[in-house]
Write an enzyme that holds these catalytic residues in place. Structure first.
Site, PDB file in Angstrom:
ATOM      1  N   GLY A 205      35.310  41.229  32.323  1.00 43.34           N
ATOM      2  CA  GLY A 205      34.954  42.019  33.495  1.00 43.34           C
ATOM      3  C   GLY A 205      34.912  41.392  34.824  1.00 43.34           C
ATOM      4  O   GLY A 205      34.915  40.052  34.879  1.00 43.34           O
ATOM      5  N   TYR A 206      34.825  42.005  35.828  1.00 49.43           N
ATOM      6  CA  TYR A 206      34.571  41.505  37.334  1.00 49.43           C
ATOM      7  C   TYR A 206      33.468  41.593  38.005  1.00 49.43           C
ATOM      8  O   TYR A 206      33.047  42.838  38.332  1.00 49.43           O
ATOM      9  CB  TYR A 206      35.927  41.957  38.044  1.00 49.43           C
ATOM     10  N   ILE A 207      32.761  40.662  38.406  1.00 52.24           N
ATOM     11  CA  ILE A 207      31.589  40.694  39.506  1.00 52.24           C
ATOM     12  C   ILE A 207      32.197  40.974  40.928  1.00 52.24           C
ATOM     13  O   ILE A 207      31.401  41.619  41.435  1.00 52.24           O
ATOM     14  CB  ILE A 207      30.742  39.555  39.335  1.00 52.24           C
TER      15      ILE A 207
END
Length: 330
Positions: A205-207
């Site tokens: 996932g991406y912050i």
């Protein structure tokens, strides 16, 4: 079992029944002219046994080299943990049967083994040693990017002056890395019947997915990573990657990543280079992307039969964008 395949060679794990084929190579005086002496049948048998034990203990060893065209055994190559000048190292070695010298087979095998050692086995540093006057072996070591780091008198080989070469895994060298990769779509009809190689599950996932500042959290079956990537310029971009505890990775995904990507990654060695083929699931089900990481922008490589259109510059296929605009919505 086949470990690697290049354009001209098939590199296989040893079996006991290879003894007489290997003995033909190891008993040849010219082939073994830089060794203490040609091998007896008993010595060749022990060589094979040592490699088979090494497969079980370490997951690697020395392997038999066969010609792709004729299936003739023409040599030996691989990696062993052994002592070189009182230090235990991962030693990369290669032996080609004399009738097949001067055809580039040693380089082809050594390059494939080095890539396998660094990219698949994740060995931090590889070594090679050879007598000072073994010019062909020296040439191969230098051609695959090794540097001479030491000279010593080899007590295991008649105390001959010996050169020790070494190469560091490019992943270790990069404090601030530069990721150079190319992406391709897959011909699914051919991929369906292709050898899939090692498979592993990934969740990421991406912050942050801001242009020029992507922050990714990835959880694999045995490790977790925090990765920061810069702006893409052509097929290259800056990259920092750090291993983090799995518990921290999952907490970061739960707290800060809105949408996660799930996929199965297949690692396939083709012509001495590692291809990573991602088969997506969830909202990206039906999408399959193949990637190859390169050492330079202009590095040449061969394409497997299942490779289709290149999409390196198409931002829709960036994983960060697939987390926001998944394949099913296209």
């Amino acid at each position: 079992m086949t470990v690697l395949q290049t354009d001209r060679l098939i590199i296989k794990e040893y079996k006991a029944e290879y003894l007489m084929l290997v003995q033909k190579v190891f008993s040849d005086p010219l082939t073994m002219s830089f060794w203490p002496s040609p091998f007896t049948k008993e010595e060749t048998s022990k060589w094979i046994e040592r490699s088979i034990l090494s497969y079980k203990e370490y997951g690697f060893g020395r392997y038999a080299i066969f010609l792709n065209e004729t299936n003739e055994l023409i040599g030996d190559c691989g990696i062993l943990k052994l002592q070189a000048d009182n230090t235990i190292v991962h030693d990369l070695g290669y032996i080609i049967y004399a009738p097949f010298w001067n055809h580039g087979f040693a380089f082809e095998a050594a390059e494939a083994i080095m890539n396998y050692g660094f990219k698949v086995l994740n060995i931090e540093k590889l070594y090679a040693n050879m007598p000072y006057n073994h010019n062909a072996s020296i040439k191969v070591a230098e051609k695959i990017g090794m540097k001479r780091i030491k000279e010593f008198n080899n007590s295991k080989n008649r105390s001959i002056l010996t050169y020790l070469y070494s190469s560091v895994n490019p992943k270790i060298l990069k404090k601030m890395g530069q990721e150079i990769e190319r992406k391709f779509l897959i011909k699914k009809d051919i991929w369906e019947y292709a050898s899939k190689g090692k498979a592993s599950y990934l969740k990421q996932g991406y912050i942050s997915t801001e242009p020029g500042k992507t922050i990714r959290v990835r959880v694999t079956e045995d490790k977790s990573f925090l990765t920061i990537k810069g702006k893409t310029e052509g097929i290259a971009r800056a990259e920092f990657e750090y291993e983090i505890p799995e518990e921290d990775a999952n907490e970061l995904l739960n707290l800060f990543a809105a949408n996660c990507i799930e996929k199965v990654r297949h690692e396939i060695i083709y012509d001495g280079k590692l291809w990573e083929v991602d088969v997506f699931s969830g909202d990206n089900d039906g999408l399959i992307i193949a990637e190859i990481e390169l050492n330079s922008i202009d590095e040449k490589f061969s394409l497997p039969a299942w490779i289709d259109k290149e999409v390196s510059g198409d931002e829709r296929y960036f994983n960060s964008n697939l987390s926001k605009n998944p394949f099913k919505k296209w």
